[in-house]
Design an enzyme around this catalytic site. Structure first.
Site, PDB file in Angstrom:
ATOM      1  N   ASN A  17      -3.181   2.619 -10.093  1.00 25.04           N
ATOM      2  CA  ASN A  17      -3.643   1.831  -8.945  1.00 25.04           C
ATOM      3  C   ASN A  17      -3.557   0.360  -9.348  1.00 25.04           C
ATOM      4  O   ASN A  17      -3.203   0.023 -10.484  1.00 25.04           O
ATOM      5  CB  ASN A  17      -5.070   2.234  -8.535  1.00 25.04           C
ATOM      6  CG  ASN A  17      -5.454   1.681  -7.171  1.00 25.04           C
ATOM      7  OD1 ASN A  17      -4.676   1.792  -6.217  1.00 25.04           O
ATOM      8  ND2 ASN A  17      -6.607   1.051  -7.059  1.00 25.04           N
ATOM      9  N   LYS A  18      -3.871  -0.495  -8.409  1.00 22.58           N
ATOM     10  CA  LYS A  18      -3.757  -1.943  -8.623  1.00 22.58           C
ATOM     11  C   LYS A  18      -4.344  -2.384  -9.959  1.00 22.58           C
ATOM     12  O   LYS A  18      -5.393  -1.885 -10.377  1.00 22.58           O
ATOM     13  CB  LYS A  18      -4.469  -2.648  -7.454  1.00 22.58           C
ATOM     14  CG  LYS A  18      -4.467  -4.142  -7.482  1.00 22.58           C
ATOM     15  CD  LYS A  18      -3.104  -4.748  -7.639  1.00 22.58           C
ATOM     16  CE  LYS A  18      -2.102  -4.298  -6.598  1.00 22.58           C
ATOM     17  NZ  LYS A  18      -0.709  -4.649  -6.922  1.00 22.58           N
TER      18      LYS A  18
ATOM     19  N   ASP B 132      -1.663   4.639  -6.189  1.00 21.01           N
ATOM     20  CA  ASP B 132      -0.221   4.565  -5.925  1.00 21.01           C
ATOM     21  C   ASP B 132       0.502   5.792  -6.439  1.00 21.01           C
ATOM     22  O   ASP B 132       1.560   6.141  -5.927  1.00 21.01           O
ATOM     23  CB  ASP B 132       0.352   3.295  -6.551  1.00 21.01           C
ATOM     24  CG  ASP B 132      -0.149   2.104  -5.775  1.00 21.01           C
ATOM     25  OD1 ASP B 132      -1.304   1.688  -6.014  1.00 21.01           O
ATOM     26  OD2 ASP B 132       0.577   1.640  -4.878  1.00 21.01           O
TER      27      ASP B 132
ATOM     28  N   GLY C 192       0.872  -1.178   0.000  1.00 25.86           N
ATOM     29  CA  GLY C 192       0.000   0.000   0.000  1.00 25.86           C
ATOM     30  C   GLY C 192       0.905   1.222   0.000  1.00 25.86           C
ATOM     31  O   GLY C 192       1.794   1.335   0.866  1.00 25.86           O
ATOM     32  N   ALA C 193       0.677   2.128  -0.955  1.00 29.77           N
ATOM     33  CA  ALA C 193       1.629   3.225  -1.161  1.00 29.77           C
ATOM     34  C   ALA C 193       1.933   4.043   0.097  1.00 29.77           C
ATOM     35  O   ALA C 193       3.112   4.245   0.438  1.00 29.77           O
ATOM     36  CB  ALA C 193       1.148   4.107  -2.301  1.00 29.77           C
TER      37      ALA C 193
ATOM     38  N   GLN D 291      -5.548  -8.926  -2.527  1.00 33.42           N
ATOM     39  CA  GLN D 291      -5.592  -7.916  -1.457  1.00 33.42           C
ATOM     40  C   GLN D 291      -7.029  -7.573  -1.054  1.00 33.42           C
ATOM     41  O   GLN D 291      -7.287  -7.205   0.086  1.00 33.42           O
ATOM     42  CB  GLN D 291      -4.873  -6.627  -1.904  1.00 33.42           C
ATOM     43  CG  GLN D 291      -3.368  -6.727  -1.966  1.00 33.42           C
ATOM     44  CD  GLN D 291      -2.881  -7.099  -3.351  1.00 33.42           C
ATOM     45  OE1 GLN D 291      -3.558  -7.805  -4.091  1.00 33.42           O
ATOM     46  NE2 GLN D 291      -1.700  -6.643  -3.712  1.00 33.42           N
TER      47      GLN D 291
ATOM     48  N   ARG E  42       9.711  -0.701  -4.923  1.00 31.98           N
ATOM     49  CA  ARG E  42       8.411  -0.707  -5.610  1.00 31.98           C
ATOM     50  C   ARG E  42       8.306   0.563  -6.458  1.00 31.98           C
ATOM     51  O   ARG E  42       7.995   1.636  -5.951  1.00 31.98           O
ATOM     52  CB  ARG E  42       7.241  -0.765  -4.598  1.00 31.98           C
ATOM     53  CG  ARG E  42       7.289  -1.859  -3.578  1.00 31.98           C
ATOM     54  CD  ARG E  42       6.494  -3.119  -3.840  1.00 31.98           C
ATOM     55  NE  ARG E  42       5.400  -3.195  -4.718  1.00 31.98           N
ATOM     56  CZ  ARG E  42       4.111  -3.372  -4.361  1.00 31.98           C
ATOM     57  NH1 ARG E  42       3.778  -3.420  -3.089  1.00 31.98           N
ATOM     58  NH2 ARG E  42       3.181  -3.521  -5.274  1.00 31.98           N
TER      59      ARG E  42
END
Ligand code: MRU
Length: 348
Positions: free
Chosen positions: A250-251, A240, A49-50, A199, A91
């Site tokens: 994002n994801k 993110d 998670g950012a 997640q 990341r």
């Protein structure tokens, strides 16, 4: 209001985290004592998670600094710059990682003239703790702004985990839900399972259920049907990295959710702190997209689910264009289009 979870804790000379790989089957902690431990935990998804990655990175630099206080300034500085470089390589999409490491680098630089590792170490620790506390405040503030969009009886949909577990404790996309729940509102949440690492199914479902919020897990591919049936009133997702034009990463799968939301006329909101906005990037296509190990796709809990010899490709994020976003909820308010102008207005 107390945060629903405590995914990270500064313990003076080490860091305690919830090992998110264990959830939801077990609740286990990890103790991290060096920057290398933290880098390994970030890369290996023990924490993710950012915003949480940013907090952990700042604490990693602080833990490293504490370790090297008795060395010369040159050695101290070289050790810390190496730690910052190692952490930066964990990341690539998470904007908060670079934002937090930049803060640590500036604190370090500001102590160069005095050359005291002891003083720099104290300042780095204080700043890491400040980043953590600021994130708690920011999460609550976003929750209090976002809650105004939720109506009694609403059904919300979210993708991945942008909850307490992805931050210092309140989350981003889930923060308005925690505030709504605390105010006694009735609402329901659909959590996309979020392949490949689940997640949504593992983490979002775990933390919402634990807080007493009505949550149902759906397959990623079911969210489009739910929206076309009118079963979803609005979508809240985290991010993110957001560019100055409002495009955001994002994801993986978020872009598809946004397209379905637009097709079904469902409002689609991004909830993220200002530290996620990369004002130096204009276009979404310039956001670096992390590609992870193909084994995350070919195996589930260590069991191979694809034929031997068939490769898999595993991009961890996608980029949703700004025109699909109804609003961006930050701690500075709900930002509406046109994003280039309105985001520039909240630039720190
Ligand atoms: O790969 P992850 O689990 O770190 O991805 C997390 C997400 O995509 C979240 O939605 C994002 O970081 C926002 S978290 C508040």
């Amino acid at each position: 209001m107390e945060p629903p979870v405590k995914p990270i804790e500064w313990l003076g000379d080490r860091i305690r985290i919830i090992d998110q790989r264990c959830l939801p089957l077990k609740e286990c902690d990890l103790t991290l004592e060096t920057a290398a431990d933290v880098a390994g935990a970030i890369k290996g998804m023990a924490l993710r998670g950012a915003p949480l990655i940013g907090i952990a990175a700042a604490m990693a630099v602080a833990v490293e600094a504490r370790h090297w206080t008795s060395s010369t300034w040159d050695e101290f500085e070289a050790r810390l710059l190496a730690a910052i470089e190692m952490l930066s390589a964990t990341r690539p999409t998470a904007g908060n990682l670079f934002w937090a490491l930049d803060r640590s680098r500036k604190v370090l630089e500001s102590h160069k003239p005095g050359g005291s590792p002891e003083a720099a170490s104290s300042a780095l620790i204080a700043d890491a703790i400040a980043i953590y506390s600021e994130d708690l405040e920011t999460g609550l503030r976003m929750g209090r702004i976002g809650v105004d969009l939720i109506r009694e009886g609403s059904t919300l949909l979210t993708h991945c985990n942008a909850g307490g577990l992805a931050t210092s404790g309140f989350g981003t996309a889930l923060a308005p839900m925690y505030v709504a729940h605390q105010r006694g509102m009735n609402f329901k949440v659909y959590a996309d399972e979020t392949r490949p690492l689940l997640q949504g199914a593992r983490l979002t479902a775990w933390e919402l259920k634990r807080a007493g919020i009505d949550v149902t897990v759906i397959c990623d591919s079911a969210c489009h049907l739910m929206m076309s049936r009118g079963a979803v009133d609005m979508v809240f997702v985290g991010s993110d990295r957001i560019t100055s034009s409002g495009d955001f990463a994002n994801k993986i799968g978020t872009y598809g959710v946004a397209i379905s939301a637009r097709a079904a006329g469902v409002p689609f909101y991004v909830v993220a702190p200002v530290s996620t906005i990369d004002f130096d990037l204009e276009k979404g296509e310039d956001i670096p997209i992390e590609e992870r190990d193909s084994a995350e796709v070919t195996e589930i809990s260590g069991v191979k689910v694809t034929p031997r010899g068939v490769p898999a490709y595993n991009p961890a994020f996608d980029v949703t264009p700004a025109e699909l976003v109804s609003g961006i909820i930050t701690e500075k308010g709900l930002i509406r289009p046109p994003y280039p102008e309105n985001l520039a207005g909240i630039r720190p």
